[in-house]
Design an enzyme around this catalytic site. Structure first.
Site, short mmCIF file in Angstrom:
data_model
loop_
_atom_site.label_atom_id
_atom_site.label_comp_id
_atom_site.label_asym_id
_atom_site.label_seq_id
_atom_site.Cartn_x
_atom_site.Cartn_y
_atom_site.Cartn_z
N LYS A 161 0.84 -1.18 0.00
CA LYS A 161 0.00 0.00 0.00
C LYS A 161 0.88 1.24 0.00
CE LYS A 161 -4.50 1.15 1.94
NZ LYS A 161 -5.48 0.89 3.01
N GLU A 180 -18.88 -5.56 10.98
CA GLU A 180 -19.70 -4.73 11.87
C GLU A 180 -20.71 -5.55 12.66
OE1 GLU A 180 -18.03 -2.21 8.63
OE2 GLU A 180 -19.12 -4.12 8.67
N ARG A 187 -24.92 -1.88 8.31
CA ARG A 187 -24.68 -3.28 7.96
C ARG A 187 -24.96 -4.20 9.14
NH1 ARG A 187 -20.49 -3.71 3.80
NH2 ARG A 187 -19.28 -5.14 5.06
#
Length: 618
Positions: free
Chosen positions: A283, A367, A395
């Site tokens: 990244k 979540e 969610r």
């Protein structure tokens, strides 16, 4: 610097480039991205990490005939650059500009609108089903990060795909990061795969040896299939997770080596059943500040590209103030814990995590799991605070309803990024949470009007023995007290007025006070109340209002199912004007522009009240 990028208008243009030109193009793209995102802001680190991966995908596969689905979608800037959107890149994430995520109405190459994680594999499975039913022959590819793989839907989809044997190609972009550093068993498993070549080396050695056996070598290879399976377990049993689920595993492959990526994608294309390609990427690749601090450059505003430092002020955000407050409370109350879904630092929990070891729990991008874990903690005598963005928390609706509210447990939801978030657009605007919280029995909703009240409400919530949700916006916090008095669990009048009274929910108080001042100049006397607490657990009590005054409700939530609709239904004898976001997905743009466009700022609220009163007089 060469100008290869200027010659790429569709993915087919990549077919004219050799390996060296592709490498040069990769560096051009990185320079372009750093320059562009330094001006517009956006998701930089994730895009720098997928440059070669994206080029290889588009060189091997024939988009848009072949369907490429990008999980989350914040890593699609390279994809956008080579699919005809280079000239529009200056408008990235701006009002009416290029989206930071895939949008089907933006390009035929964007085949699925994304923005939240862990959905791509399920979507790919559905598209593969449709392809097979219709007798079509294209490939379906899901590109998913290792952080998103911690989400339940991804595993559910992989299980279904493996059982079906249906051809889907899953590209696992493994950079060891989501927003916070990845955690959990899957992360450890992938870490072992990243560093191990023993199985692949042993398999190739065995194949080569058998090929050299005269006459019977090929037959022995087939007969020893079971032996190869035993080799998997004997040599590297941690590497067979995906194959046990029914997928052919290819990798790990260097996600920055275009030649290797092209080769492995060609293999995946030739395979008959489902395939997972495991690519290792870095990244922030190619830009030192993003490589060093990939979390900071996950989503960043405009910055100085020479130093990597943000151009915005260092004013405290609501997330910062929440982080300070939860740490202060937790160090005095050992029953208080915090739970994050891969966003420990982003939600302000970094200090508590560093200083109060074992009191902050990151469950990854999961979540629903976070909420159930909180229910377990609450039933065991703790008071967990679950810190998740508003649009992500939806969610876990079922778990909040069934596991927390139905059992009436002392869990506090710190609902970050509530209301308009701006440039991330439709998938991230937090304008539905009041509506979904108002469907939940036993839930108390707390809406601070400023940073001072946020801290006061967090203390109030921790002392409750039932579910609470504190919703607060993105960005710089108002650090002075607008309410004028400490929050003690009731709504208060902040400004007196006789012609109309605005019931301002949470941070809409500043806009309401501005509207009242504007109307005062027109000779209209407008009062303002700070609405900081309501819900099924406590009702919709408001301060006493003159019975002849127009009541105006203002909230940064959609109108449907919001505070205004509920208040109006319970006060049907009153004249009530409800002001809220329209029942639609609000597009991206600068937050001030959005408030102005939908007449939700002080001027817009004043205009709507003025027009309502004028129509009433007529």
């Amino acid at each position: 610097m060469s100008n290869i990028l200027d010659q790429i208008n569709t993915p087919s243009d990549l077919n004219n480039l050799d390996e060296n030109e592709l490498k040069a193009l990769s560096e051009e793209i990185r320079e372009f991205l750093v320059d562009a995102v330094s001006k517009t802001g956006g998701h930089l680190a994730s895009n720098l990490g997928v440059v070669e991966l994206t080029l290889a995908l588009h060189k091997v596969f024939d988009a848009p005939k072949d369907k490429i689905i990008w999980d989350v979608g914040h890593q699609t800037y390279v994809h956008k650059l080579i699919t005809g959107r280079r000239e529009a890149f200056h408008s990235l994430r701006k009002t009416d500009g290029l989206s930071g995520f895939p949008k089907r109405n933006e390009s035929e190459y964007d085949v699925y609108d994304t923005g939240h994680s862990s959905t791509s594999v399920s979507a790919a499975y559905g598209m593969a089903m449709a392809r097979d039913i219709k007798g079509e022959g294209h490939e379906v590819i899901a590109v998913i990060g290792d952080g998103s793989m911690t989400g339940g839907p991804a595993f559910e989809a992989i299980n279904s795909i493996g059982q079906s044997g249906r051809k889907v190609i899953i590209v696992l972009n493994d950079n060891g990061m989501s927003i916070s550093k990845n955690i959990g068993g899957l992360s450890e498993h992938l870490g072992k795969l990243r560093t191990s070549t023993r199985y692949q080396d042993a398999k190739e050695t065995l194949k080569d040896a058998l090929d050299k056996v005269p006459l019977v070598g090929h037959g022995l290879k087939r007969a020893l299939g079971g032996t190869k399976e035993r080799i998997k377990y004997a040599i590297i049993n941690e590497g067979v997770l995906f194959e046990e689920l029914g997928l052919t595993y290819l990798g790990p492959v260097d996600g920055h080596d275009i030649e290797d990526l092209i080769s492995v994608f060609e293999l995946a294309k030739k395979a008959e059943g489902p395939v997972i390609v495991h690519a290792i990427t870095k990244k922030g690749k190619g830009y030192k500040p993003a490589e060093t601090y990939p979390d900071r450059f996950h989503g960043i505003g405009p910055f100085d590209k020479e130093t990597g430092k943000p151009l915005s002020s260092n004013k405290a955000t609501y997330s910062d103030l929440f982080g300070d407050a939860i740490y202060d409370i937790a160090k005095e109350n050992d029953k208080v814990t915090a739970i994050s879904a891969a966003m420990t630092d982003a939600t302000g929990l970094g200090m508590m995590s560093d200083r109060l070891k074992g009191r902050v729990f990151d469950v990854g991008i999961a979540e629903a799991n976070a909420v159930i874990v909180a229910a377990g903690q609450a039933l065991s005598g703790l008071h967990p605070v679950v810190a998740i963005y508003s649009s992500f928390l939806q969610r876990a609706y079922d778990e909040m309803l069934e596991d927390v509210c139905m059992q009436n447990l002392p869990v506090t939801f710190a609902v970050d990024r509530a209301g308009i978030v701006g440039s991330d657009g439709e998938t991230h605007q937090g304008i539905f949470d009041i509506s979904y919280f108002l469907t939940m029995p036993n839930m108390t909703i707390l809406t601070p009007c400023d940073g001072v009240q946020l801290k006061e409400m967090l203390e109030f919530a921790i002392n409750m023995d039932s579910p609470t949700a504190i919703r607060y916006p993105r960005g710089a916090a108002i650090t002075e007290s607008l309410a004028g008095e400490r929050f003690v669990g009731k709504n208060v009048i902040v400004r007196e007025g006789k012609d109309a009274v605005i019931l301002a929910v949470g941070t809409m108080l500043s806009h309401a006070l501005g509207a009242a001042e504007i109307l005062e100049k027109d000779g209209v006397s407008v009062g303002v109340a700070n609405i900081g607490i309501f819900g099924n657990a406590c009702g919709f009590d408001v301060p006493a209002i003159d019975e002849n005054a127009l009541v105006v409700t203002v909230e940064d939530n959609i109108k449907s199912g919001g505070f205004g609709e509920h208040f109006k239904a319970e006060n049907s004898d009153r004249d009530v004007l409800t002001i809220a976001w329209p029942n639609k997905f609000i597009e991206q743009g600068d937050s001030k522009d959005i408030y102005n466009r939908y007449e939700m700022d002080a001027e817009g609220i004043a205009k709507r009240i003025r027009e309502y009163l004028s129509a009433k007089e007529k």
